[in-house]
Design a protein around this motif. Structure first.
Motif, short mmCIF file in Angstrom:
data_model
loop_
_atom_site.label_atom_id
_atom_site.label_comp_id
_atom_site.label_asym_id
_atom_site.label_seq_id
_atom_site.Cartn_x
_atom_site.Cartn_y
_atom_site.Cartn_z
N ILE A 243 0.83 -1.20 0.00
CA ILE A 243 0.00 0.00 0.00
C ILE A 243 0.86 1.25 0.00
N SER A 244 0.51 2.19 -0.85
CA SER A 244 1.22 3.47 -0.84
C SER A 244 0.23 4.59 -0.60
N GLY A 245 0.72 5.70 -0.12
CA GLY A 245 -0.11 6.89 0.01
C GLY A 245 -0.97 6.93 1.26
N LEU A 246 -0.82 5.95 2.15
CA LEU A 246 -1.57 5.97 3.42
C LEU A 246 -0.61 5.75 4.57
N THR A 247 -0.91 6.35 5.72
CA THR A 247 -0.10 6.08 6.90
C THR A 247 -0.55 4.77 7.52
N GLU A 248 0.28 4.26 8.44
CA GLU A 248 -0.08 3.00 9.10
C GLU A 248 -1.41 3.13 9.85
N SER A 249 -1.60 4.26 10.52
CA SER A 249 -2.83 4.37 11.30
C SER A 249 -4.04 4.52 10.37
N ALA A 250 -3.86 5.15 9.22
CA ALA A 250 -4.97 5.23 8.26
C ALA A 250 -5.33 3.83 7.76
N VAL A 251 -4.31 3.01 7.52
CA VAL A 251 -4.57 1.63 7.09
C VAL A 251 -5.30 0.87 8.19
N GLU A 252 -4.82 1.03 9.43
CA GLU A 252 -5.47 0.36 10.56
C GLU A 252 -6.94 0.77 10.66
N ASP A 253 -7.21 2.07 10.48
CA ASP A 253 -8.59 2.56 10.55
C ASP A 253 -9.46 1.91 9.47
N LEU A 254 -8.90 1.84 8.26
CA LEU A 254 -9.66 1.24 7.16
C LEU A 254 -9.90 -0.24 7.38
N MET A 255 -8.99 -0.88 8.13
CA MET A 255 -9.11 -2.32 8.35
C MET A 255 -10.01 -2.65 9.53
N ALA A 256 -10.52 -1.61 10.20
CA ALA A 256 -11.28 -1.84 11.44
C ALA A 256 -12.41 -2.83 11.19
N LYS B 276 6.70 -0.12 6.43
CA LYS B 276 8.04 0.01 5.90
C LYS B 276 8.21 1.42 5.36
N PRO B 277 9.46 1.85 5.11
CA PRO B 277 9.61 3.22 4.62
C PRO B 277 8.86 3.38 3.30
N GLY B 278 7.92 4.34 3.27
CA GLY B 278 7.21 4.63 2.03
C GLY B 278 6.12 3.64 1.65
N GLN B 279 5.93 2.58 2.39
CA GLN B 279 4.81 1.69 2.09
C GLN B 279 4.38 0.89 3.32
N ILE B 280 3.12 0.50 3.29
CA ILE B 280 2.58 -0.38 4.34
C ILE B 280 2.32 -1.73 3.68
N GLU B 281 2.68 -2.81 4.36
CA GLU B 281 2.40 -4.13 3.82
C GLU B 281 1.43 -4.86 4.73
N ILE B 282 0.44 -5.51 4.12
CA ILE B 282 -0.45 -6.39 4.89
C ILE B 282 -0.15 -7.81 4.45
N HIS B 283 0.38 -8.62 5.36
CA HIS B 283 0.67 -10.01 5.06
C HIS B 283 -0.52 -10.86 5.48
N LEU B 284 -1.09 -11.56 4.53
CA LEU B 284 -2.25 -12.42 4.79
C LEU B 284 -1.82 -13.87 4.66
N THR C 163 -10.74 -9.88 -0.54
CA THR C 163 -11.68 -9.06 -1.31
C THR C 163 -12.16 -7.87 -0.48
N ALA C 164 -12.47 -8.14 0.78
CA ALA C 164 -12.95 -7.06 1.64
C ALA C 164 -11.87 -6.00 1.84
N LEU C 165 -10.62 -6.46 2.02
CA LEU C 165 -9.53 -5.51 2.22
C LEU C 165 -9.31 -4.68 0.96
N LEU C 166 -9.33 -5.34 -0.21
CA LEU C 166 -9.12 -4.61 -1.45
C LEU C 166 -10.22 -3.58 -1.68
N ALA C 167 -11.45 -3.94 -1.31
CA ALA C 167 -12.56 -2.99 -1.47
C ALA C 167 -12.35 -1.77 -0.58
N ARG C 168 -11.90 -2.00 0.64
CA ARG C 168 -11.68 -0.88 1.56
C ARG C 168 -10.49 -0.02 1.14
#
Lengths: 415, 415
Positions: free
Chosen positions: A184-197, A213-221, A241-246
């Protein structure tokens, strides 16, 4: 199967200079069988220490992967230590010696006497052929424990594991693992966490790990199924699918690709060309893009305009822009992007100018202030960024932001 | 003091994605006391596993450094496991709680209830203040063993070690270590070994390790003296001097500097300016140079001329050179070096053109064929190189060779 231990042997792995990286490969392969690593241990070439740790490992773990110490030198003591720890004699196997002699013969060399000990095998152990080196592996069954010995060089260990060991670990399989990484690019870690709520799975067969990571967030599934790999994949799909939609277009990769690889594919599929003008990133964007094989179809070139002179002469940045707004400004960035696009005759011009630090900052323009800009046929846009971190980190985040601007625009252009 | 163990705690360190790197820092610091690390162990967040490994470590080692698992979450079990392993109660220390509450207060936040457990200390353990986070360290003396607990984040662990632990390890000191790294370019590993023949020390207080890295060879020298650091340095000097005499100008650094830092200093001290023209390195030389703070005094800029068009238009490479000799040729490299020197008005022009792979090679011009060139006031020279390795490795070795050509020329020019 209760516990797995990876035991790496080598005094250099106890210095400030080296880490054992074979364990990353082995952990990945074991995970694919649904097995987790319980312990990793590193021990030096001291034979007494090695005996201690082999005894320890065989007490605490059930499957033990021992790496290294099988070479021909006096320092290589894994065979001798294992012989002591497990009470098994070392037996010289003529067939192995013949293989080793053959390897030397093919290179026109006699086998040094020191290599003879690589023909020694623990009594009762099975020999694992080494296709890419002299030291064979060994598989020892001892007191209900499986102890497997590998040579240390990755190009010998990895094929040996995949060909001779992985298929034989089937009886240990706890399930089928499927994994996927969303980048993921363009979002902070906390923004990603919020979207994943609310999306964190309750099913223990599913695992989600978020890494900043610097400049990107990774979600390992990861998903584990006892039925099969496809079932594991199906198990994961609703969550993916749900994560990609969010997360939408903020996800730039689901197959492991880097941002530069994604940008490279997008350019190629749209038959679009690119050129870059870099100031504070100093060539990093060019370097990252040219790490992608085949990029020469799309990437015309780039200029690192580190001085004002280069900005004016090479990129036609007007002198008044540099005087009035300064080299670190939205106007300068836009002018650089438009200038390189024109100079290269490219479809897109990408530009970065900023203050990477550690010095050069002012109250108005602090270290980490970076303008990224993109020019295309019908326009130009600049973005103001304030990055944190040292010079390296500011450079990398800047290059990431610039590449991401291009990615987002390319996604809106039909090929 | 017989054995030292570093025990890192964290399930993420057992996955294919992470390695414990704190142990490199700790090994370096312990080495400075003349202490070697005997064992490194990694264990996950499972409390039973942790108890096992803590018991193990305290059985086999005398000084044990435990890293991580001191956070506020349910996963952080090091305190509880140590309490079980060593039979010491956990006692809540009001003063620590106050410090943690203060940290939150300064950020305008209430302390979450989960942080309360960070105030728990093993009965009889000494508290090590954490200036940069919430979890304090602990120093436990137990059955004649010293067991020290550190938080995992490096920016918390490192100052805690240096301020609160290192001075107290003086009684364990086995000697004074002095180390130096000679970095060498332009020679193969075997050429370096040949030059070093007869210089390997017999004195066990001296240690020499040769490492082949991409594009450079490193010789790590270490000496240990019981008398003091200066004595250790004196002990090393004859060997260092002999090595430098043998290896001459092939040694580019004795103080840890990278090749780009060395080139940066040489340019600055000679008040010389540089510009680069890159093809197969794709901006890597520019990127490496601009990692050096202060390089803007000397580095005017660079061009990544990835297409023939860019080579002709930006660098004035004559069309007939590209047609007759091709873009990968000594003539093209020389022309690029002269072209960028002129375009930038610089004292030196550095250029690289080659085939980084994986594709693009021919029988005549195989992958790894790279021409590096340098232009200066009175001339231009090109060197033909054949590098081995993948795209990354070819790019890096090419950049190294180009920077080294410049270094060698700068050394012959008096400032």
């Amino acid at each position: 199967m209760k516990r797995v231990e990876i035991l790496a042997v080598g005094s250099e792995l106890l210095t400030p200079f080296f880490l054992d990286t074979n364990s990353l490969f082995l952990a990945g392969r074991l995970n694919s069988l649904g097995l987790e690593v319980s312990f990793k241990t590193v021990v030096g070439d001291d034979e007494d220490d090695l005996v201690l740790r082999l005894e320890e490992a065989s007490r605490l773990a059930d499957l033990i992967l021992v790496i290294g110490g099988l070479g021909p030198t006096a320092d290589d003591r894994t065979r001798e230590a294992a012989s002591r720890a497990f009470g098994r004699k070392l037996i010289s196997v003529p067939e192995i010696l013949r293989r080793i002699e053959d390897r030397f013969k093919r290179r026109g060399l006699p086998m040094p006497a020191s290599n003879r000990k690589q023909g020694d095998v623990l009594e009762g152990a099975e020999v694992l052929t080494n296709e890419f080196g002299t030291a064979p592996g060994q598989w020892l069954e001892w007191n209900g424990k499986s102890i497997i010995f590998f040579p240390g060089p990755p190009h010998e260990l990895e094929p040996m594991f995949d060909v001779h060991v992985l298929p034989r670990l089937e009886p240990f399989r706890r399930g089928y693992l499927f994994h996927k990484t969303l980048k993921i690019s363009g979002l902070t870690e906390s923004a990603v966490e919020d979207l994943m709520a609310g999306l964190y799975p309750v099913d223990p067969a599913l695992e989600v790990t978020t890494l900043a990571k610097p400049g990107q967030i990774e979600i390992h599934l990861r998903s584990l199924s006892s039925a099969g790999r496809q079932e594991a994949e199906s198990l994961l799909r609703p969550l993916e699918t749900a994560l990609l939609a969010r997360l939408g277009e903020n996800v730039f990769s689901v197959g492991g690709e880097s941002l530069e690889e994604v940008v490279g594919s997008l350019l190629r599929s749209r038959k679009a060309t690119l050129a870059c003008a870099e100031s504070c990133t100093g060539g990093l964007i060019s370097h990252r893009l040219t790490n992608v094989p085949g990029i020469s179809e799309s990437f015309i070139g780039g200029m690192t305009a580190y001085s004002n002179r280069a900005k004016e002469e090479w990129l036609a940045v007007p002198c008044e822009v540099l005087v009035e707004s300064g080299a670190v400004s939205a106007r300068a960035a836009e002018s650089m992007a438009a200038g390189i696009r024109l100079a290269a005759g490219a479809d897109f011009g990408l530009a970065v100018t900023g203050i990477a630090g550690p010095s050069g900052g002012t109250p108005d323009k602090p270290v980490g202030l970076v303008y990224t800009a993109l020019a295309w046929e019908n326009g130009v846009e600049a973005v103001k960024n304030q990055f944190l971190g040292n010079r390296d980190q500011v450079k990398f985040q800047s290059s990431q932001k610039a590449l991401d601007m291009l990615r987002r625009r390319l996604l809106k252009i039909r090929p």
